[in-house]
Design an enzyme around this catalytic site. Structure first.
Site, PDB file in Angstrom:
ATOM      1  N   LYS A  18      45.864  37.578  54.752  1.00 52.54           N
ATOM      2  CA  LYS A  18      45.504  38.887  55.309  1.00 52.54           C
ATOM      3  C   LYS A  18      45.722  38.934  56.815  1.00 52.54           C
ATOM      4  O   LYS A  18      45.921  37.910  57.469  1.00 52.54           O
ATOM      5  CB  LYS A  18      44.039  39.206  54.965  1.00 52.54           C
ATOM      6  CG  LYS A  18      43.882  39.582  53.490  1.00 52.54           C
ATOM      7  CD  LYS A  18      42.472  40.019  53.147  1.00 52.54           C
ATOM      8  CE  LYS A  18      42.409  40.434  51.679  1.00 52.54           C
ATOM      9  NZ  LYS A  18      41.033  40.721  51.243  1.00 52.54           N
ATOM     10  N   ARG A  72      39.580  33.812  46.587  1.00 49.19           N
ATOM     11  CA  ARG A  72      40.645  34.588  45.910  1.00 49.19           C
ATOM     12  C   ARG A  72      41.925  34.376  46.698  1.00 49.19           C
ATOM     13  O   ARG A  72      42.011  34.787  47.853  1.00 49.19           O
ATOM     14  CB  ARG A  72      40.233  36.061  45.901  1.00 49.19           C
ATOM     15  CG  ARG A  72      41.204  36.999  45.215  1.00 49.19           C
ATOM     16  CD  ARG A  72      40.731  38.448  45.348  1.00 49.19           C
ATOM     17  NE  ARG A  72      41.617  39.371  44.669  1.00 49.19           N
ATOM     18  CZ  ARG A  72      42.765  39.807  45.182  1.00 49.19           C
ATOM     19  NH1 ARG A  72      43.154  39.435  46.377  1.00 49.19           N
ATOM     20  NH2 ARG A  72      43.517  40.638  44.493  1.00 49.19           N
TER      21      ARG A  72
HETATM   22  N1  HH2 Z   1      41.515  41.709  48.421  1.00 49.44           N
HETATM   23  C1  HH2 Z   1      42.561  42.386  47.886  1.00 49.44           C
HETATM   24  C2  HH2 Z   1      42.468  42.949  46.608  1.00 49.44           C
HETATM   25  N2  HH2 Z   1      41.346  42.813  45.867  1.00 49.44           N
HETATM   26  N3  HH2 Z   1      39.168  41.956  45.620  1.00 49.44           N
HETATM   27  C3  HH2 Z   1      38.125  41.289  46.116  1.00 49.44           C
HETATM   28  N4  HH2 Z   1      37.009  41.127  45.393  1.00 49.44           N
HETATM   29  N5  HH2 Z   1      38.156  40.728  47.374  1.00 49.44           N
HETATM   30  C4  HH2 Z   1      39.247  40.842  48.175  1.00 49.44           C
HETATM   31  O1  HH2 Z   1      39.217  40.340  49.328  1.00 49.44           O
HETATM   32  C5  HH2 Z   1      40.381  41.554  47.674  1.00 49.44           C
HETATM   33  C6  HH2 Z   1      40.302  42.118  46.365  1.00 49.44           C
HETATM   34  C7  HH2 Z   1      43.821  42.514  48.682  1.00 49.44           C
HETATM   35  O2  HH2 Z   1      44.747  41.491  48.380  1.00 49.44           O
HETATM   36  P1  HH2 Z   1      46.009  41.684  47.404  1.00 49.44           P
HETATM   37  O3  HH2 Z   1      45.537  42.007  46.026  1.00 49.44           O
HETATM   38  O4  HH2 Z   1      46.900  40.516  47.487  1.00 49.44           O
HETATM   39  O5  HH2 Z   1      46.795  42.888  48.058  1.00 49.44           O
HETATM   40  P2  HH2 Z   1      47.031  44.375  47.565  1.00 49.44           P
HETATM   41  O6  HH2 Z   1      45.708  45.061  47.562  1.00 49.44           O
HETATM   42  O7  HH2 Z   1      47.999  44.943  48.580  1.00 49.44           O
HETATM   43  O8  HH2 Z   1      47.609  44.314  46.169  1.00 49.44           O
END
Ligand code: HH2
Length: 257
Positions: free
Chosen positions: A203, A237
């Site tokens: 991030k 995660r």
């Molecule tokens: N971060 C993202 C998505 N879901 N869920 C939880 N519980 N905690 C987090 O920090 C979190 C989450 C963002 O990451 P990513 O899924 O890789 O990116 P995108 O939302 O662009 O798909």
């Protein structure tokens, strides 16, 4: 927790696992690399992302979930839509990860009618606008207060505490200083009685600390994962399961905790 993004537009791996076959193969690879849980999502929540229609979200998710639930590791679905939760729960997902922290009463109901676990996350605003002037009276007490209230609402609906994990939502409507304050305060959530989940993999927090672009943030993300676990996180995660697993194994063997 290994991330499976069935999306064209996620901030790090958007488009790489957008077809069901690629997403399923990626999930299998993450399990081989040592993931204890897979978190499968179809709607990007990166800053500025536009909302996804739940029908399209289900088209993306359901074939992938259907295959991954047979792998023998717990499967979490990352969704904020109650109709998507219901569909995924009927396929046997073990956890619902809601970035809105179960703000919709229909989501509370969907979860309460199942036996699944929950991740209650804090987000300020919506992905579309969440980085516009994130403003708190006291970020730690505001965010933790929200998480406690949502956990209490789940408990009233019949979701016992031992099914619930709390997540301060790193990067979701917070400045980098606020993200850092929340990670330093993880121990308070743990002492209050809940396991804590932290997502900081690749991030902008890591980018702002290291000066690296998203593709070069593995080492920084490993440092962040170690710090989160040392501070008391139970679940991290991550996109890079094999490297995180090795880093955690060595840290847990060697650190005086
Ligand atoms: N971060 C993202 C998505 N879901 N869920 C939880 N519980 N905690 C987090 O920090 C979190 C989450 C963002 O990451 P990513 O899924 O890789 O990116 P995108 O939302 O662009 O798909």
């Amino acid at each position: 927790m290994g991330v499976v993004n069935v999306t064209p537009d996620s901030f790090y791996d958007g488009g790489r696992f957008f077809s069901p076959a690629r997403a399923i193969a990626h999930g299998r690879r993450l399990v081989d690399e040592g993931a204890d849980i897979l978190d499968v999502g179809a709607e990007s929540s990166r800053p500025g992302a536009l909302p996804l229609d739940p029908a399209e979200e289900m088209t993306r998710l359901l074939p992938v979930i259907e295959a991954l639930v047979t792998l023998g590791v717990p499967i979490s679905v990352d969704t904020r839509h109650p109709s998507v939760m219901v569909a995924c729960l009927s396929l046997g997902v073990d956890m619902v990860n809601d970035i809105t922290g179960f703000a919709d009463p229909a989501s509370v109901l969907a979860l309460a009618r199942s036996q699944a676990a929950a991740c209650v996350m804090h987000m300020r605003g919506e992905p579309q606008n969440m980085q516009h002037t994130p403003d708190y009276r006291d970020v730690v007490s505001d965010v933790f207060g929200f998480l406690y209230r949502q956990a209490a609402a789940l408990e009233v609906a019949g979701v016992r505490r031992d099914r619930v994990t709390l997540d301060p939502g790193i990067g979701f409507g917070k400045t980098q200083d606020q993200n850092i304050a929340l990670i330093r305060a993880i121990g308070q959530l743990r002492v209050a009685g809940w396991p804590v989940l932290i997502g900081l993999s690749r991030k902008s927090l890591i980018g702002s600390l290291t000066g690296q672009p998203v593709g070069e943030r593995l080492a920084g993300s490993l440092g962040g994962a170690l710090a989160a676990v040392l501070n008391g996180a139970a679940i991290v995660r991550v996109h890079d399961v094999a490297a995180t697993r090795d880093a955690l194994t060595v840290m847990l063997a060697l650190a005086n905790r």
